[in-house]
Design an enzyme around this catalytic site. Structure first.
Site, short mmCIF file in Angstrom:
data_model
loop_
_atom_site.label_atom_id
_atom_site.label_comp_id
_atom_site.label_asym_id
_atom_site.label_seq_id
_atom_site.Cartn_x
_atom_site.Cartn_y
_atom_site.Cartn_z
N SER A 194 0.83 -1.20 0.00
CA SER A 194 0.00 0.00 0.00
C SER A 194 0.86 1.26 0.00
O SER A 194 1.89 1.33 0.66
CB SER A 194 -0.91 0.00 1.23
OG SER A 194 -1.67 1.19 1.28
N LYS B 244 -4.05 1.91 -2.06
CA LYS B 244 -3.64 3.09 -1.28
C LYS B 244 -4.43 3.21 0.01
O LYS B 244 -5.65 3.03 0.03
CB LYS B 244 -3.82 4.34 -2.14
CG LYS B 244 -3.24 5.59 -1.52
CD LYS B 244 -3.10 6.68 -2.57
CE LYS B 244 -2.48 7.93 -1.96
NZ LYS B 244 -1.18 7.70 -1.33
N ASN C 180 9.58 8.92 3.82
CA ASN C 180 8.39 9.61 3.33
C ASN C 180 7.50 10.01 4.49
O ASN C 180 7.45 9.33 5.52
CB ASN C 180 7.62 8.73 2.34
CG ASN C 180 6.58 7.85 3.02
OD1 ASN C 180 5.46 8.28 3.26
ND2 ASN C 180 6.97 6.62 3.35
N ALA C 181 6.81 11.12 4.30
CA ALA C 181 5.79 11.56 5.25
C ALA C 181 4.60 12.09 4.46
O ALA C 181 4.18 13.23 4.60
CB ALA C 181 6.35 12.63 6.19
N GLY D 93 1.49 11.09 4.59
CA GLY D 93 0.39 11.39 5.50
C GLY D 93 -0.96 10.88 5.07
O GLY D 93 -1.98 11.54 5.28
N ASN E 279 -6.40 -1.54 2.05
CA ASN E 279 -5.64 -1.01 3.18
C ASN E 279 -6.44 0.12 3.82
O ASN E 279 -6.84 1.07 3.14
CB ASN E 279 -4.28 -0.52 2.71
CG ASN E 279 -3.40 -0.06 3.86
OD1 ASN E 279 -3.55 1.04 4.38
ND2 ASN E 279 -2.45 -0.90 4.25
N CYS F 133 1.04 3.46 10.78
CA CYS F 133 1.57 4.56 9.97
C CYS F 133 2.26 5.59 10.85
O CYS F 133 1.63 6.18 11.74
CB CYS F 133 0.47 5.23 9.17
SG CYS F 133 1.08 6.57 8.12
N GLY G 143 13.05 0.81 2.31
CA GLY G 143 14.09 0.48 1.35
C GLY G 143 14.97 -0.65 1.82
O GLY G 143 14.80 -1.18 2.92
#
Length: 303
Positions: free
Chosen positions: A21, A45, A69-70, A72, A100, A131, A218
């Site tokens: 996701s 997503k 990443n952020a 959000g 998701n 998250c 990563g």
């Protein structure tokens, strides 16, 4: 079924490869590049009750062997996912898809899952309690066994489909949280979500990301992910989906030997949009190289 097939919570997958996701949109974007029906499935997503614009920019930072990443949880909200996104997906993807879902309260999670449950194309719910890029939701539920269990029970009460709870690595004891979700009725566990990371602009002397911190993903996090998948798969009786830094066919096999029934691929899709397709194509020859007949035979073989 073929030598790559696996069974995930009662649903057969042609292969164990699942785009994660947040790295694959709602699928139809990638369908412009290749036939996404080659995938086992994918996790679309992250969807919330209301639409979200996401965090302010900049919200991406590069780093050694990965990225931060952020974003959000930027998404159009569950109503528009049902009315706009799923009809587009149906035109290009013929398999069950993984929904998701995230939220900022127990009621948020339950509402969104209840709205999505009647959609025939949805095969599983991946409930994201992990998250790290939002305030007042997501990871705040996933770091406490009681809170994670409460979300699990609430979602199970309003859905008819398998519920897979996505856990955070940003905890000291991931096993206790996984076991709490299992007791509360979870049908599976997926892990790991991103780790919490940060980069600083040396010239400006401020964080690169406006949110200051974000999710680190990563290849650099792969060993941590393998370790946690191993620990959780030995502690629960429900299927585990492994993810975190997976970028090759060998990584998929290693994750499955650690205990994963299926494997999600995230950041690699942002580097190479054909990553999942290429890994699926490479799996048969990789299995031959390691003298593996059927991929399901290696699930959890490491003691």
């Amino acid at each position: 079924m073929g030598r790559l097939s696996v069974n995930l919570c009662g649903i057969e997958l042609d292969n164990p490869v699942i785009p994660a996701s947040g790295t694959f949109g709602f699928g139809y974007e990638f369908a412009e590049l290749y036939d996404i029906n080659c995938l086992g499935t994918f996790s679309f997503k992250g969807t919330t009750k209301e639409g979200r614009f996401g965090n302010p920019t900049p919200r991406i930072a590069e780093c050694t062997a990965g990225m931060i990443n952020a974003v959000g949880l930027q998404n159009p909200g569950v109503e528009k996912v049902i009315s706009n996104e799923l009809p587009k997906l149906k035109k290009c993807f013929s398999k069950p898809v993984m929904a998701n879902v995230s939220g900022f309260s127990v009621d948020d999670y339950a509402h969104t899952c209840e709205k999505l449950d009647p959609e025939k194309q949805i095969g599983w719910f991946e409930v994201n309690v992990s998250c790290p890029n939002v305030h007042g939701g997501g990871m705040s539920f996933g770091t406490d066994p009681k809170a994670a269990a409460e979300i699990t029970r609430a979602v199970k009460a309003v859905t008819t489909k398998p519920v897979i709870v996505k856990l955070s690595p940003n905890v000291t004891d991931i096993v206790s949280i996984a076991k709490a979700c299992e007791v509360a009725g979870a049908d599976g566990i997926s892990l790991i979500n991103t780790m919490l990371g940060m980069r600083i602009d040396l010239n400006r002397r401020i964080p690169i990301i406006k949110n200051k911190m974000g999710g680190f993903s990563g290849p650099a996090i792969f060993p941590v992910a393998v370790r946690m998948v191993y620990q959780v798969s030995k502690a629960v009786k429900i299927p585990v989906i492994g993810m975190g830094g997976v970028s090759t066919a060998e990584d998929v096999i290693e994750m499955m030997m650690a205990g994963a029934t299926a494997v999600e691929i995230g950041a690699a899709n942002l580097v190479n949009p054909f990553a999942c397709r290429d890994i699926i194509n490479e799996l048969p020859s990789t299995l031959d190289r390691y003298k593996i007949n059927e991929i399901k035979d290696i699930i959890g073989v490491v003691e």
